[in-house]
Every structure is written in C-alpha cells, then in structure tokens.
Scaffold this motif. Sequence first.
Motif, mmCIF file in Angstrom:
data_model
loop_
_atom_site.group_PDB
_atom_site.id
_atom_site.type_symbol
_atom_site.label_atom_id
_atom_site.label_comp_id
_atom_site.label_asym_id
_atom_site.label_seq_id
_atom_site.Cartn_x
_atom_site.Cartn_y
_atom_site.Cartn_z
ATOM 1 N N UNK A 81 -3.200 -15.031 28.139
ATOM 2 C CA UNK A 81 -2.135 -14.211 27.579
ATOM 3 C C UNK A 81 -1.342 -15.027 26.565
ATOM 4 N N UNK A 82 -0.871 -14.375 25.531
ATOM 5 C CA UNK A 82 -0.080 -15.050 24.511
ATOM 6 C C UNK A 82 1.247 -15.526 25.106
ATOM 7 N N UNK A 83 1.741 -16.629 24.597
ATOM 8 C CA UNK A 83 3.045 -17.127 25.023
ATOM 9 C C UNK A 83 4.106 -16.747 23.992
ATOM 10 N N UNK A 84 5.364 -16.951 24.360
ATOM 11 C CA UNK A 84 6.461 -16.614 23.453
ATOM 12 C C UNK A 84 6.841 -17.768 22.528
ATOM 13 N N UNK A 85 6.139 -18.892 22.631
ATOM 14 C CA UNK A 85 6.438 -20.026 21.755
ATOM 15 C C UNK A 85 6.111 -19.679 20.299
ATOM 16 N N UNK A 86 6.780 -20.312 19.345
ATOM 17 C CA UNK A 86 6.532 -20.012 17.929
ATOM 18 C C UNK A 86 5.056 -20.137 17.526
ATOM 19 N N UNK A 87 4.345 -21.122 18.098
ATOM 20 C CA UNK A 87 2.925 -21.284 17.763
ATOM 21 C C UNK A 87 2.019 -20.624 18.797
ATOM 22 N N UNK A 88 2.620 -19.932 19.774
ATOM 23 C CA UNK A 88 1.913 -19.220 20.846
ATOM 24 C C UNK A 88 1.075 -20.151 21.718
ATOM 25 N N UNK A 89 1.361 -21.432 21.688
ATOM 26 C CA UNK A 89 0.599 -22.403 22.478
ATOM 27 C C UNK A 89 0.927 -22.264 23.960
ATOM 28 N N UNK A 90 0.012 -22.771 24.777
ATOM 29 C CA UNK A 90 0.159 -22.756 26.234
ATOM 30 C C UNK A 90 -0.118 -24.159 26.740
ATOM 31 N N UNK A 91 0.632 -24.587 27.738
ATOM 32 C CA UNK A 91 0.396 -25.896 28.349
ATOM 33 C C UNK A 91 -0.009 -25.700 29.802
ATOM 34 N N UNK A 92 -1.146 -26.279 30.168
ATOM 35 C CA UNK A 92 -1.632 -26.203 31.546
ATOM 36 C C UNK A 92 -1.850 -27.620 32.055
ATOM 37 N N UNK A 93 -1.120 -27.975 33.087
ATOM 38 C CA UNK A 93 -1.187 -29.326 33.650
ATOM 39 C C UNK A 93 -0.948 -30.388 32.577
ATOM 40 N N UNK A 94 -0.050 -30.089 31.643
ATOM 41 C CA UNK A 94 0.292 -31.036 30.592
ATOM 42 C C UNK A 94 -0.664 -31.061 29.425
ATOM 43 N N UNK A 95 -1.715 -30.244 29.481
ATOM 44 C CA UNK A 95 -2.707 -30.201 28.396
ATOM 45 C C UNK A 95 -2.425 -28.998 27.498
ATOM 46 N N UNK A 96 -2.286 -29.217 26.176
ATOM 47 C CA UNK A 96 -1.961 -28.116 25.265
ATOM 48 C C UNK A 96 -3.190 -27.298 24.888
#
Length: 289
Positions: A204-219
Amino acid sequence: MLRFICLCVCFTLFLCSHHRPLLAKTTISVSATINLEMSYLAFMDNRTPGQVSSFSSPYASRNVVSLVLMQKALLLGGMDDVEFEFHVVPNSERERTEVKCGRVVVGSQDYWDYDFDDTVYKSDPVITDGTFEKGMYTYPSNAPMLSVQNGKELKDRSAVIVGTWKGDVALLRSLEVKDVHAVYELQTIAKFLSLGRADFTLLEFSSKPDMSVSISGLPLVPVPGIKVVLPGNRCWMVSKKHPLGDQVFKALGIGLKRLQQEGTIRRALTESGFFQKRAKGWRVINREE
C-alpha cells in the motif's frame, strides 16, 4: 434528636434521587498484531474517537485508520463508552482465527470478502471493489526494476509476497512474472528485496512525500508510473460466537452508514495516504489490454 434523624434521612433521600449512576464501560476485545496496537496508541495519543478529526499522521496506516473508524462507527451506532482490549497475535491470519472462534469480538482491520465464513458477520464494505490500490515496491538500488513501465516488462522480473495474501498472490500469477516467492512475514520481504533475491513486491502507498516504506529499517520505494488494483471489497469482521457479537455488529452497521454518508471514510483514507493523490494518474498494469 428525632428532628435531626429526620433531616439526615431526607438529605440521604435527596442525594440518592439526584445521583446519576456511573455508566460502566463496554470492553470490546480486538485481535491485533503488536505493531498495529503500538501504532494505534501512538496515533490516538490519549484522545477519544470523537476527538479525532484528522488522519494526517505518520502512524495512520490503513490498518490504524480502519481501527479508528471502527471506534467512530460504534460511537455513532449507539455504543457511547467503548474501550478496546487488545489480544496480541502474530499476523492477520491469526486475527481472523481469534474472531471466528469467538475469543474476541472483532478483528482489528478490514478483510477481503474471501476471508469470511458463516462463523462471523460481515459489515458493509469499508473499502469498495476496485478502489484498493497498491504500488510495486522495490529496493532503491534496483535500477532495472525502477525503469519498468508496463506489465510485459514484468515477465523477466521476480516478486516476493506474504503467502497468506491470497489476492496479491493471484494477481501476481495473473501478471505472469518470472517467479513468485511466498514468505511468512512482511519483514522477510524487505530482506529478499535488499539481497536481490526478488525484484519487487506489492504494498500500500504511504503518506510520505516520496511514498517510500520502511520495513525493519530497510527502505522500499514504488516503481514510478505504475500500480495495481486488487479486486474485491474490504469489510469488518465480527464474531457470531462472542456474547457481544450481535450488539457490536448492529452498532457497526448503523455507524458505518453514517461515516459513508458524511464522507468520513473517503477523507480518512485520503488523508492517511492510502488513496494516494500522487499516484492518481499512474497506469494500472493489471488492467492493460
């Protein structure tokens, strides 16, 4: 002395006649992962459901938003003083199991149509068919994947996905990607992508400006310009076996209709970034001719 006793009796009767008994809180048991519980508590920040007017928050994932909307629906449905009691489980599959066996009243989020059976009630759709979008996320250094622009170019790419996400797995199979790796946990997806063992996943898209997601510290970042739409409705699940199930289901039904009519559902999912405005014009690759 007699007069004093009479006055005491009258005063006591006066207090009793004007005393309003405190209403006991209704405790609603909810199955949820520890991450969802912590994100929900961080989002609420000691607020009541009625005090939540905006869903713009780094903690406002779709699951958190769904849980808050559920509280608002219960409030609108007549259950004025509801308190959530979380039963921590490892994943969404166990969330549903806890509801179906009656150990909890509700699951903490909305679920796909195919997740329901006759042991539970299914609410009206919280997210309607054809509106559930996901991005194709990859590791930032995977330049070949970031250049993909259509479904045909995926035939030489490999995907990784949580195996219990049946709709995602089916969609990936329909895209005829080279390989589909099924894993048990979301954290494993990030490891696969960072190590180059797979090219992309669906998130799912995130609300961050670049729509990035971090999982366990990995972008992870979305492949620009393309997205997918998963078919089906997403609905709230209420146990038929729990003593409060019938009451909660009826209250949710009333409240959900109000939230839909007022536009609160759409606004909440937009403000949280789930309905991502930046990806509005992106090509839906699973609907290509």
